[in-house]
Write an enzyme that holds these catalytic residues in place. Structure first.
Site, PDB file in Angstrom:
ATOM      1  N   TYR A  46     -80.444 -63.318  -5.441  1.00 20.25           N
ATOM      2  CA  TYR A  46     -79.540 -62.157  -5.296  1.00 20.25           C
ATOM      3  C   TYR A  46     -79.647 -61.587  -3.775  1.00 20.25           C
ATOM      4  CZ  TYR A  46     -75.907 -58.710  -6.225  1.00 20.25           C
ATOM      5  OH  TYR A  46     -74.683 -58.414  -6.252  1.00 20.25           O
ATOM      6  N   ARG A  69     -64.822 -56.613  -1.071  1.00 20.89           N
ATOM      7  CA  ARG A  69     -66.012 -55.786  -0.205  1.00 20.89           C
ATOM      8  C   ARG A  69     -67.179 -56.394  -0.685  1.00 20.89           C
ATOM      9  NH1 ARG A  69     -69.095 -51.712  -1.954  1.00 20.89           N
ATOM     10  NH2 ARG A  69     -70.328 -53.779  -2.182  1.00 20.89           N
ATOM     11  N   LYS A 108     -75.327 -61.769 -10.235  1.00 17.76           N
ATOM     12  CA  LYS A 108     -75.526 -60.683 -11.226  1.00 17.76           C
ATOM     13  C   LYS A 108     -76.073 -61.081 -12.268  1.00 17.76           C
ATOM     14  CE  LYS A 108     -75.425 -56.904  -8.835  1.00 17.76           C
ATOM     15  NZ  LYS A 108     -74.879 -55.428  -8.509  1.00 17.76           N
ATOM     16  N   GLU A 165     -67.393 -55.231  -9.905  1.00 12.50           N
ATOM     17  CA  GLU A 165     -68.370 -55.410  -8.662  1.00 12.50           C
ATOM     18  C   GLU A 165     -67.577 -55.822  -7.310  1.00 12.50           C
ATOM     19  OE1 GLU A 165     -71.797 -55.435  -9.548  1.00 12.50           O
ATOM     20  OE2 GLU A 165     -72.152 -55.562  -7.355  1.00 12.50           O
ATOM     21  N   ASP A 166     -68.117 -55.192  -6.481  1.00 12.29           N
ATOM     22  CA  ASP A 166     -67.680 -55.430  -5.001  1.00 12.29           C
ATOM     23  C   ASP A 166     -66.097 -55.520  -4.869  1.00 12.29           C
ATOM     24  OD1 ASP A 166     -70.269 -55.538  -4.336  1.00 12.29           O
ATOM     25  OD2 ASP A 166     -70.437 -57.469  -3.732  1.00 12.29           O
ATOM     26  N   ASP A 195     -70.541 -51.093 -10.686  1.00 14.70           N
ATOM     27  CA  ASP A 195     -71.974 -51.263 -10.387  1.00 14.70           C
ATOM     28  C   ASP A 195     -72.255 -50.460  -9.020  1.00 14.70           C
ATOM     29  OD1 ASP A 195     -74.815 -51.679 -11.237  1.00 14.70           O
ATOM     30  OD2 ASP A 195     -74.639 -53.138  -9.396  1.00 14.70           O
ATOM     31  N   ASP A 196     -71.137 -50.835  -8.247  1.00 17.34           N
ATOM     32  CA  ASP A 196     -71.445 -50.300  -6.730  1.00 17.34           C
ATOM     33  C   ASP A 196     -71.473 -48.750  -6.747  1.00 17.34           C
ATOM     34  OD1 ASP A 196     -71.284 -52.874  -5.379  1.00 17.34           O
ATOM     35  OD2 ASP A 196     -69.265 -52.789  -6.338  1.00 17.34           O
ATOM     36  N   ASN A 245     -76.748 -53.030   2.462  1.00 12.27           N
ATOM     37  CA  ASN A 245     -77.052 -54.591   2.082  1.00 12.27           C
ATOM     38  C   ASN A 245     -76.058 -55.326   2.721  1.00 12.27           C
ATOM     39  OD1 ASN A 245     -79.051 -54.089   0.049  1.00 12.27           O
ATOM     40  ND2 ASN A 245     -77.434 -53.837  -1.351  1.00 12.27           N
TER      41      ASN A 245
HETATM   42  P1  NAD Z   1     -67.588 -48.468   1.769  1.00 14.88           P
HETATM   43  O1  NAD Z   1     -66.740 -49.427   2.470  1.00 14.88           O
HETATM   44  O2  NAD Z   1     -66.723 -48.069   0.443  1.00 14.88           O
HETATM   45  O3  NAD Z   1     -67.958 -47.251   2.340  1.00 14.88           O
HETATM   46  C1  NAD Z   1     -68.620 -47.091   3.631  1.00 14.88           C
HETATM   47  C2  NAD Z   1     -68.547 -45.908   4.262  1.00 14.88           C
HETATM   48  O4  NAD Z   1     -69.330 -45.987   5.533  1.00 14.88           O
HETATM   49  C3  NAD Z   1     -67.338 -45.254   4.728  1.00 14.88           C
HETATM   50  O5  NAD Z   1     -67.063 -44.009   4.505  1.00 14.88           O
HETATM   51  C4  NAD Z   1     -67.177 -45.297   6.423  1.00 14.88           C
HETATM   52  O6  NAD Z   1     -66.506 -44.315   6.845  1.00 14.88           O
HETATM   53  C5  NAD Z   1     -68.845 -45.224   6.493  1.00 14.88           C
HETATM   54  N1  NAD Z   1     -69.309 -45.899   7.859  1.00 14.88           N
HETATM   55  C6  NAD Z   1     -69.121 -47.152   8.214  1.00 14.88           C
HETATM   56  N2  NAD Z   1     -69.791 -47.003   9.235  1.00 14.88           N
HETATM   57  C7  NAD Z   1     -70.232 -45.821   9.767  1.00 14.88           C
HETATM   58  C8  NAD Z   1     -71.192 -45.437  10.913  1.00 14.88           C
HETATM   59  N3  NAD Z   1     -71.532 -46.081  11.675  1.00 14.88           N
HETATM   60  N4  NAD Z   1     -71.416 -43.925  10.850  1.00 14.88           N
HETATM   61  C9  NAD Z   1     -70.932 -43.305   9.653  1.00 14.88           C
HETATM   62  N5  NAD Z   1     -70.462 -43.731   8.765  1.00 14.88           N
HETATM   63  C10 NAD Z   1     -69.775 -45.048   8.661  1.00 14.88           C
HETATM   64  O7  NAD Z   1     -68.738 -49.274   1.302  1.00 14.88           O
HETATM   65  P2  NAD Z   1     -69.478 -48.788  -0.041  1.00 14.88           P
HETATM   66  O8  NAD Z   1     -69.211 -49.447  -1.298  1.00 14.88           O
HETATM   67  O9  NAD Z   1     -69.862 -47.381  -0.163  1.00 14.88           O
HETATM   68  O10 NAD Z   1     -71.056 -49.612   0.393  1.00 14.88           O
HETATM   69  C11 NAD Z   1     -71.707 -49.129   1.575  1.00 14.88           C
HETATM   70  C12 NAD Z   1     -72.744 -49.834   1.534  1.00 14.88           C
HETATM   71  O11 NAD Z   1     -73.682 -49.645   0.558  1.00 14.88           O
HETATM   72  C13 NAD Z   1     -72.798 -51.578   1.753  1.00 14.88           C
HETATM   73  O12 NAD Z   1     -73.689 -52.076   2.767  1.00 14.88           O
HETATM   74  C14 NAD Z   1     -73.322 -51.944   0.486  1.00 14.88           C
HETATM   75  O13 NAD Z   1     -74.046 -53.164   0.495  1.00 14.88           O
HETATM   76  C15 NAD Z   1     -74.185 -50.978   0.156  1.00 14.88           C
HETATM   77  N6  NAD Z   1     -74.675 -50.738  -1.412  1.00 14.88           N
HETATM   78  C16 NAD Z   1     -76.194 -50.627  -1.409  1.00 14.88           C
HETATM   79  C17 NAD Z   1     -76.476 -50.526  -2.985  1.00 14.88           C
HETATM   80  C18 NAD Z   1     -77.905 -50.642  -3.104  1.00 14.88           C
HETATM   81  O14 NAD Z   1     -78.721 -50.240  -2.307  1.00 14.88           O
HETATM   82  N7  NAD Z   1     -78.305 -50.279  -4.405  1.00 14.88           N
HETATM   83  C19 NAD Z   1     -75.514 -50.584  -3.800  1.00 14.88           C
HETATM   84  C20 NAD Z   1     -74.018 -50.462  -3.705  1.00 14.88           C
HETATM   85  C21 NAD Z   1     -73.717 -50.585  -2.299  1.00 14.88           C
END
Ligand code: NAD
Length: 537
Positions: free
Chosen positions: A94, A147, A165, A236-237, A259-260, A398
Site C-alpha cells: 500500500y 484522484r 486496499k 476510493e480515490d 474511505d477518503d 500521501n
Molecule cells: P482534495 O484534492 O479534495 O483537497 C486538497 C485540498 O488542499 C484543497 O482544498 C486545496 O485547495 C488544498 N491545497 C492544495 N495545496 C494547498 C496549499 N499549498 N496550501 C493550502 N491548501 C492547499 O484532496 P483530498 O482527497 O482531501 O486529499 C488530500 C490529501 O490527503 C492527499 O494527499 C491524500 O493522499 C491525503 N489523504 C490522507 C489520508 C490518511 O492519511 N489517512 C487519507 C485520505 C487522504
C-alpha cells in the site's frame, strides 16, 4: 481435499496452490507427482524463502512486483507474509509504494486482476458481472482513478488502489480473499500524458462526466445490489466533488462508504482522542485548523462535528471549533469560490493567509490534507510551538513525497514538543537523545475492521455512528507505552487483534441501531473470529 482439480490445474491455481508444501499424499491424490521437486517444505520455510528474496531486491517497486506475483501464484503464502510482516510489507503493498505502482501500472502489468467497467459496458454491467467467477462477494473497492492518493488523475492505472486496499482487508481483518472484488471504473482520463502512453491499458478517451457518468455509476451500484446484495461498496480515490456527490446519493440507500472521507475521518479522530492524553486538553475544548479543504479534511471535520455534538456541544458550537485554510487562504464567508462541502465551515471572518490564521485563531491542532509537500514550513511549526505547550501536528498527505512536513522536521522545528502523526509511514526519529515513533494515521486501522463488522452483522447502511464507534475503539487500544513513545496509534503488527475489536464494536452497534440484516449470533466475537481468513495451510 482441496478441490476436484488435478495436476497443473491445482499447481497453477493461486487460490489453492501450496507449491512445494504439498505433502507426498497430496501429490499422489492430486496428480502432482513429477511436477514438483522432491523436497516437501513447510510454509515456514516458504515464508523464509520469500522474505529473503524480498529483502534482496533493491527497490520497493521491485518488491511490489514480487509480492503481486506471489499473490497470483500462492494466495495463502502471500497473505501469511503480509499479515506476519505487516509493518515491513504494508508500505510495499500500500502507500507509499502503491502510488509508484499506479504511476507505472501500464508498464509493470503482468496479469489482469479485478474487474474493469468502461462506458462501452453501458446497459450490460449486470451481464458482464456474470463473468466474475465468485458468487458471494462481500467487499468491493471501486475507484475511477481520478484522484489517486495525492497523485492526481491516473486513469485505469489507479487499479493498484482497489487491489491494494482489498489485500489489506484480508491481511488486517481476515476478509476472505474470494469475497473481495477490486473494481476499476474506467471512464477515461484527462491526463493526456497517460492517455497517449503507448503502453496505457485503459479507456483511451477523455473522462466521461456529468449525467452520463452518474448514470453509469448508478447502473453499477444497482447491478451490485442485484448480484451481490450483501456486498459493501467502498468508494476510493474519486475526485472530491464526485466523492461527495456519490456518497450523498448512496450512503442512506446501500451498504457503502467513502474511505477518503469517512475512513480518514475515523482514523484522524482516533488520533485526536489519543492526543488529548498527551496535551491534557479536553476533546470538547479543542480548536482545530485544517490546511486543505478537500474530501479528507472535510470528512474529518464532519465526523468531528458529529463527535462534538455527542459530547454536548450544539452543532453551531462544534462548527466554530473547526477552521479551514485552502489554496486561497482562510475559508470564510465572503469567499465566492467555495464548494458546497466547505460552506458550513466558512465562518464570518476577515480574509487571512495561513500564517496569519494560525496566529489569530491559535489552534491546538493543525491537520494537513493538501497533497502539497512542505506546506508545513519551519515558520508554521515554530508558530504552533509558540502558541501551544504540545502542538498537535498531523501531516496526512500521501504518499510520503507529498507530506506537509516530515516527522523529523516536526520534532526538530518544535524542539521536541510536537505531537505528530502522518499519513505515510516515517522511521523512528531521534531528537535530543529521545526516540520518537511517529504514529501513522493509516486508514488501514479502520476500514478492514469496519468491513468485517458490517459483513458479520450484514448491515444495510453505514451511519456516522459506526465510524465514531470505530474511532473510539481504536483510540482505546492506544497503550500507555504507545503514548510514551509519542505515538498516537498502536503498532500495526497488532492489526488483526485491533480489527477484531473494531469489528466487534461496529457489529454490536449495528445491532443496537437496528440496521443489521443478519440474526445476532449468541457469541458475536467468536462468530467474527471464526469468519476470519486463516492464511496458514
Ligand atoms: P482534495 O484534492 O479534495 O483537497 C486538497 C485540498 O488542499 C484543497 O482544498 C486545496 O485547495 C488544498 N491545497 C492544495 N495545496 C494547498 C496549499 N499549498 N496550501 C493550502 N491548501 C492547499 O484532496 P483530498 O482527497 O482531501 O486529499 C488530500 C490529501 O490527503 C492527499 O494527499 C491524500 O493522499 C491525503 N489523504 C490522507 C489520508 C490518511 O492519511 N489517512 C487519507 C485520505 C487522504
Amino acid at each position: 481435499m482441496i478441490s476436484n482439480k488435478k495436476g497443473f490445474e491445482v499447481l497453477y491455481d493461486g487460490r489453492i496452490s501450496k507449491s512445494l508444501a504439498f505433502t507426498k499424499d497430496e501429490r499422489e491424490h492430486l496428480g502432482l507427482r513429477g511436477l514438483l521437486p522432491y523436497s516437501v517444505v513447510g510454509q515456514n520455510i516458504q515464508v523464509k524463502r520469500v522474505m529473503e528474496g524480498l529483502r534482496r531486491k533493491d527497490s520497493n517497486i521491485e518488491r511490489y512486483i514480487m509480492l503481486s506475483a506471489l499473490q497470483d501464484r500462492n494466495e495463502k503464502l502471500y497473505y501469511r507474509i503480509i499479515s506476519e510482516y505487516i509493518e515491513e510489507t504494508m508500505p510495499i503493498v500500500y502507500t507509499p509504494t502503491v502510488g509508484e505502482a499506479c504511476i507505472e501500472f501500464s508498464h509493470i502489468f503482468r496479469r489482469a486482476k479485478g474487474f474493469y467497467i468502461t462506458p462501452d459496458d453501458k446497459g450490460e454491467i449486470l451481464k458482464i458481472l456474470d463473468n466474475w467467477p465468485e458468487k458471494d462477494i462481500r467487499v468491493i473497492v471501486i475507484t475511477d482513478g481520478q484522484r489517486i492518493l495525492g497523485l492526481g488523475d491516473l486513469g485505469a492505472n489507479g487499479m493498484g488502489i482497489p487491489i491494494g486496499k482489498l489485500a489489506l482487508y484480508t491481511a488486517c481483518a481476515g476478509i476472505q480473499p474470494s469475497q473481495c472484488l477490486p473494481v476499476m471504473f474506467d471512464v477515461g482520463t484527462n491526463n493526456k500524458e497517460i492517455r497517449e502512453d503507448i503502453l496505457y491499458l485503459g479507456y483511451p478517451k477523455e473522462r466521461l462526466e456529468g449525467k452520463e457518468y452518474f448514470e453509469l455509476v448508478d447502473e453499477f451500484v444497482m447491478a451490485v445490489q442485484e448480484k451481490y446484495p450483501n456486498a459493501l461498496i467502498q468508494f476510493e480515490d474519486f475526485l472530491t466533488p464526485n466523492a461527495y456527490a456519490l456518497l450523498n446519493i448512496y450512503k442512506e440507500k446501500v451498504l457503502c462508504f467513502n474511505d477518503d472521507i469517512q475512513g480518514t475521518a475515523a482514523v484522524a479522530l482516533a488520533g485526536l482522542y489519543a492526543s488529548t492524553r498527551i496535551t491534557k486538553i479536553l476533546f470538547s475544548e479543542l480548536r482545530i485548523m485544517f490546511l486543505g479543504a478537500g474530501s479528507a479534511a472535510t470528512g474529518i471535520a464532519d465526523l468531528l462535528v458529529f463527535a462534538l455534538v455527542k459530547e454536548g456541544l450544539s452543532k453551531q458550537e462544534a462548527l466554530e471549533r473547526l477552521w479551514f485554510i485552502d489554496i486561497n487562504g482562510l475559508v470564510e464567508s465572503s469567499r465566492n469560490d467555495l464548494m458546497p462541502h466547505n460552506l458550513p465551515y466558512a465562518h464570518h471572518h476577515k480574509p487571512l493567509n495561513f500564517i496569519e490564521s494560525i496566529k489569530t485563531i491559535k489552534p491546538h491542532v493543525l491537520i494537513g490534507a493538501t497533497g502539497a509537500f512542505g506546506a508545513f514550513t519551519k515558520e508554521v511549526i515554530e508558530v504552533m510551538g509558540n502558541i501551544n505547550e504540545r502542538p498537535v501536528i498531523f501531516a496526512l498527505s500521501n504518499p510520503t513525497s507529498k507530506a506537509e512536513c516530515t516527522a523529523e522536521q516536526a520534532y526538530a522545528w518544535s524542539h521536541g514538543k510536537a505531537v505528530f502523526a502522518s499519513g505515510s509511514p516515517f522511521e523512528m526519529v531521534k531528537f535530543n537523545n529521545k526516540e520518537y515513533r511517529p504514529g501513522q494515521g493509516n486508514n488501514a486501522y479502520i476500514f478492514p475492521g469496519m468491513g468485517l463488522g458490517v459483513i458479520i452483522a450484514n448491515a444495510s447502511i453505514i451511519p456516522d455512528e459506526l465510524f465514531l464507534t470505530a474511532a473510539k475503539t481504536l483510540s482505546e487500544m492506544v497503550s500507555d507505552e504507545n503514548i510514551e513513545d509519542g505515538a498516537l496509534y498502536p503498532r500495526l503488527n497488532e492489526i488483526r487483534v485491533l480489527s477484531l475489536e473494531i469489528a466487534f464494536a461496529v457489529a454490536k452497534k449495528a445491532y443496537e441501531l437496528g440496521i443489521a440484516r443478519n440474526k445476532k449470533p449468541k457469541d458475536l466475537k467468536q462468530t467474527i473470529s471464526d469468519y476470519m481468513y486463516n492464511p496458514i495451510y
